[in-house]
Design an enzyme around this catalytic site. Structure first.
Site, PDB file in Angstrom:
ATOM      1  N   HIS A  24       1.028  -1.402  -0.101  1.00  0.00           N
ATOM      2  CA  HIS A  24       0.094  -0.116  -0.100  1.00  0.00           C
ATOM      3  C   HIS A  24       0.850   1.170   0.170  1.00  0.00           C
ATOM      4  O   HIS A  24       1.589   1.516   0.975  1.00  0.00           O
ATOM      5  CB  HIS A  24      -0.891   0.037   1.358  1.00  0.00           C
ATOM      6  CG  HIS A  24      -1.997   1.128   1.542  1.00  0.00           C
ATOM      7  ND1 HIS A  24      -1.714   2.101   2.350  1.00  0.00           N
ATOM      8  CD2 HIS A  24      -2.910   1.511   0.742  1.00  0.00           C
ATOM      9  CE1 HIS A  24      -2.876   2.758   2.240  1.00  0.00           C
ATOM     10  NE2 HIS A  24      -3.456   2.545   1.078  1.00  0.00           N
ATOM     11  N   HIS A  72      -0.727  10.954  -2.867  1.00  0.00           N
ATOM     12  CA  HIS A  72      -2.115  10.639  -2.118  1.00  0.00           C
ATOM     13  C   HIS A  72      -2.725  11.749  -1.780  1.00  0.00           C
ATOM     14  O   HIS A  72      -4.228  11.666  -2.321  1.00  0.00           O
ATOM     15  CB  HIS A  72      -1.658   9.865  -1.043  1.00  0.00           C
ATOM     16  CG  HIS A  72      -3.122   9.501  -0.278  1.00  0.00           C
ATOM     17  ND1 HIS A  72      -3.763  10.355   0.738  1.00  0.00           N
ATOM     18  CD2 HIS A  72      -3.690   8.245  -0.084  1.00  0.00           C
ATOM     19  CE1 HIS A  72      -4.748   9.626   1.092  1.00  0.00           C
ATOM     20  NE2 HIS A  72      -4.692   8.421   0.567  1.00  0.00           N
TER      21      HIS A  72
HETATM   22  O1  G3P Z   1      -6.196   0.637  -1.684  1.00  0.00           O
HETATM   23  C1  G3P Z   1      -7.290   1.431  -1.114  1.00  0.00           C
HETATM   24  C2  G3P Z   1      -6.626   2.546  -0.166  1.00  0.00           C
HETATM   25  O2  G3P Z   1      -5.448   2.858  -0.702  1.00  0.00           O
HETATM   26  C3  G3P Z   1      -7.603   3.523  -0.128  1.00  0.00           C
HETATM   27  O3  G3P Z   1      -7.426   4.429   0.778  1.00  0.00           O
HETATM   28  O4  G3P Z   1      -6.557   6.828   1.728  1.00  0.00           O
HETATM   29  O5  G3P Z   1      -5.222   4.806   1.654  1.00  0.00           O
HETATM   30  O6  G3P Z   1      -5.876   5.803  -0.637  1.00  0.00           O
HETATM   31  P1  G3P Z   1      -6.330   5.550   1.087  1.00  0.00           P
HETATM   32 CA    CA Z   2      -5.035   4.493  -2.031  1.00  0.00          CA
END
Ligand code: G3P
Ligand code: CA
Length: 250
Positions: free
Chosen positions: A8, A50
């Site tokens: 992630h 992000h």
């Molecule tokens: O992979 C999904 C997740 O990344 C969504 O939340 O805020 O980490 O982008 P966020």
């Molecule tokens: Ca994400």
């Protein structure tokens, strides 16, 4: 089957999130899936970032969409408030650079952030530009588009039906989430881990959907994920979670 580990924002517990250093580290430790987030610059370049603003993870400030790529590239993406000067040489990557790094080594979940999604569909909008970059990289079969934004997924389904999609949800109704995922022809339903339960598992199976989730950083959660038939999970600690999965019985 054991769930897949999705790095992630890369190996983001140990490297500045969404940087090439973070993706390289995730690949080195054996992650076969990366997740990243995309936004648009003022001049329409697809960057990996992000937040809508630069403040949290870069040396800059204000909305990324107010700067050209050249201006964004002048900044450090080394997440100084968290990592100090250790990664000050990192730059905000282009999506094309991240895809080139992953090529042949990992699949990539590309999340279109809703900050860049416009009310009206635009030929130079985030969806069209992201799909162009994926096609240009020859990565259509290696990528799935993710979004919380239903409109973005509808547009992607129409513009690039050949590229897989996953629908993200945070605190939504389970039946509604599954229906919305099917409506955009997505193959992955991706609720936040707080939404996972037996009903979610059952409905995903009935709908023929892969069930994925995020962020799971605690190995103690793995048996529960496996019992729910989770296909893949996003983690900021892909190395630790790959090791923990090895210890899990098949
Ligand atoms: O992979 C999904 C997740 O990344 C969504 O939340 O805020 O980490 O982008 P966020
Ligand atoms: Ca994400």
């Amino acid at each position: 089957m054991k769930p897949l580990v999705i790095a992630h924002r890369g190996n983001s517990a140990h490297r500045p999130e969404n940087t090439l250093a973070s993706f390289a580290s995730a690949l080195e430790i054996g992650a076969t899936w990366l997740e990243l987030d995309v936004q648009l610059t003022k001049d329409g370049q697809v960057i990996v970032l992000h937040d809508a603003t630069l403040d949290r993870t870069t040396s800059g400030s204000g909305p990324a969409a107010a700067l050209t790529l050249q201006q964004v590239r002048a900044l450090s993406a080394g997440y100084p408030s968290r990592f100090g000067e250790a990664f000050s040489g990192e730059r905000v990557p282009l999506l094309s650079e991240a895809l080139a790094m992953a090529r042949g080594r990992a699949k990539v979940l590309v999340e279109i952030k809703h900050d860049s999604v416009t009310d009206d569909e635009r030929a130079d909008g985030i969806e069209a530009r992201t799909l162009q970059e994926i096609r240009k990289a020859g990565a259509s079969a290696e990528v799935a588009i993710l979004s919380f934004d239903h409109r973005a997924l509808v547009r992607c389904a129409r513009m690039a039906p050949e590229i897989a999609r996953g629908h993200l949800f945070y605190r939504a109704g389970i039946a509604e989430a599954v229906a919305a995922t099917l409506a955009v022809g997505a193959e992955i339903v991706m609720p936040e881990k707080g939404m996972l339960n037996e009903e979610m598992r059952q409905r995903a199976i009935e709908a023929g959907l892969k069930l994925a989730t995020w962020v799971v950083d605690d190995p103690a959660d793995l048996p529960g994920l496996a019992a729910l038939g989770v296909y893949g999970f996003g983690t900021n600690r892909p190395g630790e979670m790959l090791e923990a999965l090895d210890d899990l019985p098949d």
